[in-house]
Each structure stands twice: as C-alpha cells, then as structure tokens.
Design an enzyme around this catalytic site. Structure first.
Site, PDB file in Angstrom:
ATOM      1  N   TYR A 134      42.444  35.153  38.634  1.00 23.97           N
ATOM      2  CA  TYR A 134      42.306  36.045  37.480  1.00 23.97           C
ATOM      3  C   TYR A 134      41.518  35.310  36.424  1.00 23.97           C
ATOM      4  O   TYR A 134      41.746  34.123  36.161  1.00 23.97           O
ATOM      5  CB  TYR A 134      43.686  36.419  36.923  1.00 23.97           C
ATOM      6  N   GLU A 222      37.487  41.344  31.569  1.00 21.45           N
ATOM      7  CA  GLU A 222      38.581  40.969  32.465  1.00 21.45           C
ATOM      8  C   GLU A 222      38.125  41.130  33.909  1.00 21.45           C
ATOM      9  O   GLU A 222      37.688  42.204  34.319  1.00 21.45           O
ATOM     10  CB  GLU A 222      39.807  41.853  32.202  1.00 21.45           C
TER      11      GLU A 222
END
Length: 415
Positions: A134, A222
């Site tokens: 991530y 993101e």
C-alpha cells in the site's frame, strides 16, 4: 485513508473540498508522468469491449466498474450480480461482465444503500502479482504538508490494517522546501519491504507520483495495491486521486473530468446556487447563515434528541433567490420531516430570508412543520413578512435557538 463523505457533525464543512475522479482518470495522469501502472481502456458500451481487448498485451482481463467509492470488488449490483471488479478469462467474458455492470447500480460499503450507477467500465490488463503493498501521499495538517503513508499489507482495506496491525503502517513527512528525493523514496520503499531491484523501481514511481501531486494540486494519491510482478515490474494497480477545489481555475482539464452524476444531486444544485450544503442522514433540515451557527444548530438539535438532515449555510450575502433555492433543495429530500430556520442577521438581513422562504413556499408549497427563529438585522421586518404571508399558520416562531430546536424536534418525533 480515503476521504469519507461527511455524515456526522464536527467535521470540516465544505461543498467539495476535494474533487474525486475515476480510476481511469488517475491512470491516464500516471501514463503522462511515466509511472508504471495497470494499462487499460475505459468503455461506455459493450460494443467497444472487443476492440479494446485487442489493444491489451494479456490474454486475460480485469473488468472494473467505475464508481467514486471503494469496496467495488465486494459490492453487489441492484440486479443481484456480485462484484464490481471481475477476472475475465476471455474477450467474451469481458463483454458479458461489462454488460452486467453498465447501466446498473453498484452498492458497496462506501456508497450507502442507494449505490452508484455505473456508466463507465475500465477494461485492464491482467497481471501476475507476487507481492502487494500500500502506498499513498496525503496532505495532512498534522505534518504541515505532504506525508508518505505505506504498508507491506497491500490489496486490503488499509483502515482495517491501521486498526488491527498499526505496526504495519509507516509514515514519512516530506518537507515542502526539499520535496521527495530519490534517496528518501528509496529509504521509504526499503522500509516497506521492497528489495533490489524492485526497491529502485518503487522509489522511482514514488518520486514521480509526488511530482504529479505537486504539479496537479492533488490532495491525495492512493495506490492500493502497489505491486511487484514476477517479470520485474513495480505497478500501480488501483489508483484514487483527489484534487483541491481551489485549484480548479488552473487544472481545468482535470476538473472537466468531474462526474456529477455520481455526486449527491442536492449538493450539486446547492453548489450551482452558491450555497454551502452537505446532505446528512437525519430528518430535520436546517437553513442557517454562518458555518459556526449552522454547526451549533445541528448540535442543539441532537441535544434535544433529534437528527439533522443537512448542513446548509446560506452565507452572509444570500439573495431571496438563493434562499428560495435552498428551501427547494431541502424540500427535495424525502427524509426531511421538518425544517428549522435559524438566522442571526448581521450582514444577512432577516427580511431577505423571510422573502426567500415565502417565495419558495409559493413555488413548492409547505407540507412540513417549519420553525423559524430570526434575530438581528431587520428582525421585526422579517417577522412581519412571515406573519402577513398566506403561510403564517404553517410557520412556527421561536424566541431563541433552544426554543426553536425543542419545538422542531417535538414536531418531528415519530415521523
């Protein structure tokens, strides 16, 4: 880490502080900046799918519904079809899945029960993945600027990771005066668990993502998952981008990609009318001037046991036409069972509010209890306008805010 739609009091109120764009828009931007990403094409009809698959380098495909919400893979369509992200073994499968997504409504844990209608589908290459991470860059007040956020646990809900395994969340502030250097990016990539030669490629993408963010006035990028592939690539698989509304004047191409069909229609109408409005989940609508007074009004409604249906600040310079528009927006919400008008007139004159309410009532009718509290500039004139209108019997006056909140909550109980 995703920006959530406001659904409770106490948050920062804004119409759309951050523009949210579809995944395919973010990937187009990454392509411009030379960032390795999952390649694909957006389609608006099933007839486009076969031609699109011919342009992709893989024999299998990923079909992704384009909605402005997370949780697509675990979502369900209003037709009963499950999954807004599907693996397609063949072109025919890609066509079939696209047909089951387009024109239908996808419901996820982030869309609410109403869901979001799918009008675009992204057909992407299918990649072998050996490790998922991530990675995000956010602007955070705590750090006074951008901060890198990453985790070796990618491809899952990062908020769950932060709650259950906080030790797997890493942060690294980026000084605005210095920017993100290759050395600092490599340090962060290594911290996440990347090893050579993947670490260098991950760091290169991080630097380019940071440049994209700064160049395009993004408030959030993101990447989840951010992956390693067996053939040596580091690839951005899914991408979420937000952009600062204040920069719309210099980011016209990006803001032209705004999809208002997936935004709350009431909020879109309010923005067009120059009003600050955010839909909430309660049944008592509020029409107030001033953000602070609006929040206080919502708080006191809750204190009396009620639940606000919206935040609505008409501002200090609203016209009767804007007040009319505000009233119409309130009345269009089927959840609203009563309305509290709370005006403290300074720059905003009470008679202007009263004229707008009367005008809106004539155009829409009043079939709900309305409690009005007026104080300040032209208070008596406003009260006189309401008393002398044909709606005087339906407008309930209040002496102060506490009295107004108590009355509207009592009138809306059980509705």
């Amino acid at each position: 880490m995703l920006r959530r739609a406001l659904r409770s009091t106490g948050s920062a109120f804004a119409q759309r502080r951050h523009l949210n764009v579809h995944e395919f828009v973010g990937k187009q931007l990454m392509g411009v900046y030379g960032i390795d990403h999952q390649r694909g094409f957006v389609v608006k009809s099933t007839s486009e799918v076969a031609a699109v698959t011919e342009k992709l380098p893989t024999k299998n495909y990923i079909v992704k519904a384009q909605v402005l919400a997370g949780g697509r893979g675990k979502g369900t369509f209003n037709t009963g079809f499950k999954g807004g992200v599907k693996f397609a073994k063949t072109k025919d499968d890609a066509v079939e899945y696209t047909s089951k997504m387009l024109g239908n409504t996808l419901i996820t844990h982030q869309t609410g029960a109403a869901g979001q209608k799918v009008s675009k589908v992204f057909i992407a290459e299918c990649l072998d993945i050996q490790k998922e991470y991530y990675f995000a860059i956010l602007l955070q007040r705590k750090y006074g600027g951008p901060v890198l956020i990453g985790s070796p646990r990618g491809g899952v809900d990062i908020e769950t990771v932060a709650k259950e395994n906080p030790e797997d969340i890493f942060t690294q502030p980026v000084p605005l005066s210095k920017g993100l250097t290759k050395e600092d990016a490599l340090t962060f990539a290594t911290k996440l668990g990347f090893k050579a030669p993947y670490a260098e490629k991950a760091a290169d993408s991080m630097v380019k993502l940071y440049k994209l963010m700064m160049d395009k006035d993004s408030t959030m990028i993101e990447i989840n998952p951010f992956v390693e592939t067996p053939d040596g690539r580091v690839v951005c698989i899914d991408a979420k981008f937000n952009f600062d509304d204040s920069a719309s004047f210099r980011q016209k191409e990006i803001f032209a990609q705004r999809d208002i069909e997936q935004e709350d229609a009431k909020e879109v109408a309010a923005e067009a009318a120059g009003l600050n409005y955010i839909a909430l989940d309660g049944n008592i609508a509020c029409l107030v001037n001033g953000a602070g007074l609006a929040m206080a009004t919502m708080d006191i409604i809750q204190l009396h046991g009620g639940s606000p249906a919206n935040f609505l600040d008409v501002g200090g310079g609203a016209t009767a036409e804007q007040v009319t528009a505000a009233f119409k927006i309130i009345m269009s919400d089927p959840n609203v069972k009563g309305i509290l008008i709370n005006i403290f007139g300074g720059i905003m004159r009470c008679d202007t509010i009263a004229a707008g309410v009367i005008q809106a009532a004539r155009e829409t009718g009043i079939n709900l209890p309305v409690v009005v509290r007026l104080a300040g500039t032209n208070q008596e004139k406003g009260a006189e306008l309401l008393r002398n209108s044909e709606f005087s019997s339906k407008l309930i006056s209040a002496s102060d805010l506490d009295d107004a909140a108590g009355k509207i909550v009592a009138l809306c109980k059980g509705k």
